[in-house]
Design a protein around this motif. Structure first.
Motif, PDB file in Angstrom:
ATOM      1  N   THR A   6      46.829  48.341  19.848  1.00  0.00           N
ATOM      2  CA  THR A   6      47.429  48.192  21.179  1.00  0.00           C
ATOM      3  C   THR A   6      47.450  46.716  21.564  1.00  0.00           C
ATOM      4  N   ARG A   7      48.108  46.448  22.673  1.00  0.00           N
ATOM      5  CA  ARG A   7      48.160  45.072  23.184  1.00  0.00           C
ATOM      6  C   ARG A   7      47.458  44.980  24.538  1.00  0.00           C
ATOM      7  N   MET A   8      46.415  45.788  24.711  1.00  0.00           N
ATOM      8  CA  MET A   8      45.643  45.785  25.939  1.00  0.00           C
ATOM      9  C   MET A   8      44.750  44.549  26.003  1.00  0.00           C
ATOM     10  N   LYS A   9      44.889  43.781  27.054  1.00  0.00           N
ATOM     11  CA  LYS A   9      44.097  42.569  27.222  1.00  0.00           C
ATOM     12  C   LYS A   9      42.667  42.920  27.595  1.00  0.00           C
ATOM     13  N   PRO A  10      41.677  42.311  26.951  1.00  0.00           N
ATOM     14  CA  PRO A  10      40.284  42.567  27.327  1.00  0.00           C
ATOM     15  C   PRO A  10      40.025  42.153  28.778  1.00  0.00           C
ATOM     16  N   GLU A  11      39.172  42.921  29.447  1.00  0.00           N
ATOM     17  CA  GLU A  11      38.779  42.593  30.814  1.00  0.00           C
ATOM     18  C   GLU A  11      37.270  42.699  30.919  1.00  0.00           C
ATOM     19  N   ARG A  12      36.731  42.333  32.078  1.00  0.00           N
ATOM     20  CA  ARG A  12      35.297  42.407  32.306  1.00  0.00           C
ATOM     21  C   ARG A  12      35.017  43.244  33.553  1.00  0.00           C
ATOM     22  N   ARG A  13      33.875  43.899  33.561  1.00  0.00           N
ATOM     23  CA  ARG A  13      33.455  44.750  34.685  1.00  0.00           C
ATOM     24  C   ARG A  13      31.992  44.435  35.005  1.00  0.00           C
ATOM     25  N   PRO A  14      31.630  44.335  36.302  1.00  0.00           N
ATOM     26  CA  PRO A  14      30.220  44.071  36.644  1.00  0.00           C
ATOM     27  C   PRO A  14      29.294  45.144  36.094  1.00  0.00           C
ATOM     28  N   LEU A  15      28.131  44.729  35.633  1.00  0.00           N
ATOM     29  CA  LEU A  15      27.138  45.674  35.151  1.00  0.00           C
ATOM     30  C   LEU A  15      26.324  46.289  36.288  1.00  0.00           C
ATOM     31  N   VAL A  16      26.344  45.644  37.455  1.00  0.00           N
ATOM     32  CA  VAL A  16      25.509  46.072  38.577  1.00  0.00           C
ATOM     33  C   VAL A  16      26.381  46.597  39.706  1.00  0.00           C
ATOM     34  N   ALA A  17      26.038  47.776  40.207  1.00  0.00           N
ATOM     35  CA  ALA A  17      26.655  48.323  41.419  1.00  0.00           C
ATOM     36  C   ALA A  17      25.656  48.170  42.556  1.00  0.00           C
ATOM     37  N   MET A  18      26.047  47.414  43.581  1.00  0.00           N
ATOM     38  CA  MET A  18      25.150  47.161  44.705  1.00  0.00           C
ATOM     39  C   MET A  18      25.486  48.082  45.869  1.00  0.00           C
ATOM     40  N   ALA A  19      24.509  48.867  46.293  1.00  0.00           N
ATOM     41  CA  ALA A  19      24.660  49.696  47.487  1.00  0.00           C
ATOM     42  C   ALA A  19      24.309  48.824  48.695  1.00  0.00           C
ATOM     43  N   LYS A  20      25.320  48.177  49.248  1.00  0.00           N
ATOM     44  CA  LYS A  20      25.090  47.215  50.322  1.00  0.00           C
ATOM     45  C   LYS A  20      24.732  47.923  51.625  1.00  0.00           C
ATOM     46  N   ASP A  21      23.864  47.257  52.384  1.00  0.00           N
ATOM     47  CA  ASP A  21      23.416  47.782  53.689  1.00  0.00           C
ATOM     48  C   ASP A  21      22.831  49.181  53.550  1.00  0.00           C
ATOM     49  N   LEU A  22      22.134  49.428  52.464  1.00  0.00           N
ATOM     50  CA  LEU A  22      21.553  50.740  52.213  1.00  0.00           C
ATOM     51  C   LEU A  22      20.460  51.049  53.228  1.00  0.00           C
ATOM     52  N   SER A  23      20.566  52.222  53.842  1.00  0.00           N
ATOM     53  CA  SER A  23      19.511  52.736  54.710  1.00  0.00           C
ATOM     54  C   SER A  23      19.381  54.229  54.464  1.00  0.00           C
ATOM     55  N   TRP A  24      18.247  54.805  54.814  1.00  0.00           N
ATOM     56  CA  TRP A  24      18.052  56.235  54.598  1.00  0.00           C
ATOM     57  C   TRP A  24      17.184  56.817  55.702  1.00  0.00           C
ATOM     58  N   ASN A  25      17.295  58.130  55.842  1.00  0.00           N
ATOM     59  CA  ASN A  25      16.605  58.817  56.913  1.00  0.00           C
ATOM     60  C   ASN A  25      16.248  60.224  56.449  1.00  0.00           C
ATOM     61  N   TRP A  26      14.950  60.557  56.533  1.00  0.00           N
ATOM     62  CA  TRP A  26      14.517  61.906  56.194  1.00  0.00           C
ATOM     63  C   TRP A  26      14.791  62.823  57.379  1.00  0.00           C
ATOM     64  N   LEU A  27      15.472  63.910  57.137  1.00  0.00           N
ATOM     65  CA  LEU A  27      15.791  64.858  58.188  1.00  0.00           C
ATOM     66  C   LEU A  27      14.642  65.850  58.366  1.00  0.00           C
ATOM     67  N   ASP A  28      14.698  66.607  59.469  1.00  0.00           N
ATOM     68  CA  ASP A  28      13.590  67.493  59.822  1.00  0.00           C
ATOM     69  C   ASP A  28      13.283  68.523  58.739  1.00  0.00           C
ATOM     70  N   ASP A  29      14.305  68.977  58.021  1.00  0.00           N
ATOM     71  CA  ASP A  29      14.105  70.008  57.006  1.00  0.00           C
ATOM     72  C   ASP A  29      13.771  69.437  55.633  1.00  0.00           C
ATOM     73  N   GLY A  30      13.520  68.122  55.562  1.00  0.00           N
ATOM     74  CA  GLY A  30      13.175  67.501  54.291  1.00  0.00           C
ATOM     75  C   GLY A  30      14.362  66.996  53.505  1.00  0.00           C
ATOM     76  N   ASP A  31      15.574  67.218  54.026  1.00  0.00           N
ATOM     77  CA  ASP A  31      16.760  66.663  53.376  1.00  0.00           C
ATOM     78  C   ASP A  31      16.819  65.159  53.634  1.00  0.00           C
ATOM     79  N   LEU A  32      17.644  64.473  52.855  1.00  0.00           N
ATOM     80  CA  LEU A  32      17.680  63.011  52.908  1.00  0.00           C
ATOM     81  C   LEU A  32      19.095  62.529  53.157  1.00  0.00           C
ATOM     82  N   GLU A  33      19.275  61.724  54.192  1.00  0.00           N
ATOM     83  CA  GLU A  33      20.583  61.152  54.504  1.00  0.00           C
ATOM     84  C   GLU A  33      20.590  59.678  54.118  1.00  0.00           C
ATOM     85  N   LEU A  34      21.617  59.283  53.378  1.00  0.00           N
ATOM     86  CA  LEU A  34      21.743  57.894  52.921  1.00  0.00           C
ATOM     87  C   LEU A  34      23.041  57.297  53.437  1.00  0.00           C
TER      88      LEU A  34
END
Length: 368
Positions: free
Chosen positions: A307-335
């Motif tokens: 093929t003639r597909m040009k090589p490209e690059r992709r970041p190895l790291v995915a950053m979850a920006k402004d990540l926060s979390w909260n445990w709900l009353d029933d033990g479930d987790l909201e992110l």
């Protein structure tokens, strides 16, 4: 193109996680409201929902609508919008694909030159199917990757783990991010898309757009060639490219070097190869190691020699920006977090949690 009689090999579809092991089990998408995605497109103003009055801002030939949907995937909505607007499917643009089993809010553009006076009438029609949250005129069509990213609010149910271990893992995720793998759904059931990639006819692949430059005009391209078969070839080729990236990233995760660039990488941030004609866009140590990894799967590596597909690059790291979390009353987790285009929430959360996607069972019941 010959059809494979059986799987070519047992493809790896679960790759190493940053902490060595996942610290918890949890249920994902028990109901669509557990997975909320809101597309961030800074060039268009958000309208105050409390006013209850929708107006069209801006100027241009494209009417852009921010639509909230549940139970419909992006391409289905785009097709329905084209029918409602009386335009070609190609004339509907969007920035990225959003999940069906979720509550998602995203922008679509409709090519409607000289029809501004009919905008509100069309919006009323669309509003009978989906909630229209904002409307804006633009001089250009929306294209893949035009958005800044996606904001997620995700609720995990039945979280089965020590809460302190989960907190520690989330703290690590907030600081270092997660390996930026492509999700296993890209590779088909049991890697079926990879099996088919091995059997692609290189001539058909080039005809279908595997050169790295799209021929024609988007979805209309390929009509002069093999049509649907050509588009499938491109899908299988993309799966092969993504799998090789995951294999390179997996090696880096296993040795702990995935968060820092190697000598020879063409960026100050760690990246991996989206393989192409000529292989990798790296040099030095990075190139040598990437070629060694890809060479371990010669049946996929050979695809890129034809093929003639040009090589490209992709970041190895995915950053979850402004990540926060909260445990709900029933033990479930909201992110709550933000991801840039091309990064996947399920991949990020899968670095910590063994996820059971409950929407898969719902889909099977509906189509069984």
């Amino acid at each position: 193109m010959s059809k494979p009689e059986a799987n070519v090999k047992n493809w790896r579809l679960d790759w190493p996680v940053s902490g060595g092991v996942r610290v918890a089990r949890a249920q994902l998408k028990t109901v669509p409201e557990d997975f909320r995605v809101s597309e961030v497109l800074e060039e268009f103003p958000e309208q105050a929902e409390s006013s209850g009055v929708l107006s069209v801002t801006g100027e241009g030939e494209h009417l852009c609508l921010r639509i909230e949907k549940v139970g419909d995937n992006t391409e289905f909505v785009a097709g329905e919008l084209a029918a409602l607007a009386g335009c070609r499917s190609f004339d509907v643009g969007f920035c990225g694909l959003k999940d069906r089993h979720a509550v998602t809010s995203q922008w679509f553009s409709l090519y409607r030159p000289g029809m501004m006076s009919d905008d509100m009438a069309l919006i009323e029609q669309v509003s009978e199917r989906w909630l229209v949250k904002s409307a804006h005129r633009s001089v250009r069509k929306l294209r893949r990757g035009d958005h800044q990213g996606n904001h997620f609010v995700i609720t995990l149910r039945q979280v089965n783990a020590d809460r302190e271990c989960v907190e520690d893992a989330l703290g690590r995720l907030k600081v270092q991010g997660a390996p930026n793998y492509f999700g296993p759904q890209r590779f088909g059931f049991a890697g079926g898309n990879l099996d088919r990639a091995v059997h692609i006819d290189p001539a058909a692949l080039n005809r279908g757009g595997g050169q790295g430059k799209r021929r024609g005009r988007g979805r209309g391209a390929g009509k002069s060639g093999g049509g649907r078969d050509d588009r499938k070839n491109v899908l299988y080729f993309s799966a092969a490219r993504s799998w090789l990236f995951n294999e390179v990233l997996a090696d880096r995760v296993a040795e702990g070097s995935w968060t820092v660039p190697l000598p020879g990488e063409p960026s100050e941030h760690p990246t991996g190869p989206l393989w192409g004609d000529g292989g990798t866009g790296a040099g030095g140590e990075a190139e040598q190691r990437e070629r060694e990894t890809v060479a371990q799967t010669p049946e996929l590596a050979s695809l890129f020699l034809a093929t003639r597909m040009k090589p490209e690059r992709r970041p190895l790291v995915a950053m979850a920006k402004d990540l926060s979390w909260n445990w709900l009353d029933d033990g479930d987790l909201e992110l709550d977090f933000f991801l840039e285009p091309g990064q996947y929430a399920t991949t990020v959360l899968g670095d910590i949690f063994e996820l059971e996607d409950m929407s898969l069972g719902q889909h099977n019941k509906q189509h069984g």
